[in-house]
Design a protein around this motif. Structure first.
Motif, short mmCIF file in Angstrom:
data_model
loop_
_atom_site.label_atom_id
_atom_site.label_comp_id
_atom_site.label_asym_id
_atom_site.label_seq_id
_atom_site.Cartn_x
_atom_site.Cartn_y
_atom_site.Cartn_z
N ASN A 4 0.72 -1.50 -0.19
CA ASN A 4 0.23 0.09 -0.02
C ASN A 4 0.72 1.12 -0.23
O ASN A 4 1.67 1.41 1.42
N ASN A 7 1.76 3.16 2.93
CA ASN A 7 2.30 2.68 4.46
C ASN A 7 3.86 3.15 4.29
O ASN A 7 4.53 3.00 3.51
N ASP A 40 0.00 1.82 9.61
CA ASP A 40 0.74 2.50 8.08
C ASP A 40 2.32 2.15 8.54
O ASP A 40 3.05 2.58 7.32
N GLN A 42 5.00 -0.80 7.44
CA GLN A 42 5.05 -2.16 6.94
C GLN A 42 6.26 -3.16 7.07
O GLN A 42 7.62 -2.01 6.55
#
Length: 335
Positions: A4, A7, A40, A42
């Motif tokens: 995403n 992220n 948020d 990763q």
């Protein structure tokens, strides 16, 4: 793996292949658990082996390149926005890994390469502390294993009765010998010089071991009240003792019975060291309080242990701060 784009891609590097490899994995476990709650972020974790290669959880080779992408053996790549160098000892705590990350232009958690290098070397640390006007343990500094230099160690032994002989650039209590007679001194000096080009001979004091966590929380430097490590009577707090799961060393998150004057001195000395050595994000600063009431700054750890039993996270939490909030704020600010 899907990414995403909102992220933040964080690379956690642990291991290092040195004497502190296993502890660094436990610190990484702690950081990984703490960051799991941040939506948020990763996290990708790799372990560095003794050749400096990065391996993923499947044991496959990964490579971080100058385009700020982490490549896998198959040629696929993922972006990296921020790095957490979770390595105690070489090459993380020595500044070498930080230098590489600076060359790649990647922001990372913790102290810079220069501060790391200064603080990892016990002698340079003392020279800096003295220059900053912060009292530290009385010592002699030997730069060669020659009769002329080792004479300084013999004088110190006669004057102080018992000394610690320390290899200057080894981590946690590695290459550290407690000596009370000349025969043992010679052996300890030979052992220490095998590990390091410089050797420190330090006065052995009867002390309480105090430590503070110093860290940046929401843009402010925070210095906790000192905690205390009580080594069991009769044992020198060796590397094994420090990290063994069954360690008999007791820790108190808040040290008892310190006067306001002592607390004030420790706070000011820790602050002066953090700012003067240009530390960043975190450190654990260790002090000695002697039976005579003298206080010395003993050492600065630029990447302290963060296992579930470690003092740094315990003191941070005891200070009313949440570790995940603390670290994610630093990550977001840097990215």
């Amino acid at each position: 793996m899907t990414h995403n784009h909102n992220n933040i891609q964080v690379l956690l590097i642990c291991g290092g292949g040195g004497s502190e490899h296993d502890v660094s994995l436990r610190t990484a476990d702690f950081i990984q658990r703490e960051l799991a709650g941040a939506p948020d972020i990763q996290l990708t974790r790799v372990t560095m082996n003794e050749n400096g290669q990065l391996l993923d959880s499947d044991g496959m080779l990964r490579e971080l390149r100058s385009d700020k992408l982490l490549y896998s053996a198959s040629g696929s790549a993922q972006p990296v926005d921020y790095v957490i160098p979770s390595i105690h000892g070489y090459p993380g705590e020595t500044g070498d890994l930080q230098s590489q990350l600076e060359i790649l232009g990647l922001p990372y958690y913790g102290c810079g390469s220069e501060a790391s290098k200064i603080c990892f070397n016990k002698i340079t640390t003392k020279l800096w502390l003295t220059a900053l006007g912060v009292d530290n343990t009385p010592y002699q500094f030997l730069c060669t294993n020659t009769a002329e230099e080792t004479a300084k160690a013999k004088d110190a032994l006669q004057q102080w009765g018992t000394v610690f002989v320390k290899a200057s650039n080894q981590g946690s209590s590695v290459g550290c010998y407690k000596v009370s007679d000349e025969e043992a001194l010679e052996q300890a000096l030979n052992d220490a010089f095998r590990l390091s080009p410089y050797v420190l001979v330090e006065k052995c004091l009867k002390v309480r071991e105090l430590e503070v966590a110093a860290y940046t929380y929401e843009g402010e430097l925070v210095i906790t009240a000192p905690g205390e490590v009580c080594a069991p009577a009769d044992t020198f707090y060796s590397y094994e003792e420090k990290y063994a799961e069954g360690s008999r060393a007791l820790t108190h998150v808040v040290a008892e019975g310190l006067s306001d004057g002592q607390l004030g001195w420790i706070y000011e000395a820790a602050k002066r060291a953090f700012i003067g050595l240009q530390l960043e994000d975190l450190s654990r600063i260790d002090f000695f309080l002697t039976d005579d009431g003298e206080i010395y700054l003993n050492e600065v750890n630029t990447f302290p242990g963060m296992t579930s039993i470690s003092m740094f996270p315990k003191m941070l939490q005891n200070n009313g701060h949440d570790f995940c909030t603390y670290l994610t704020a630093l990550i977001r600010a840097a990215v």
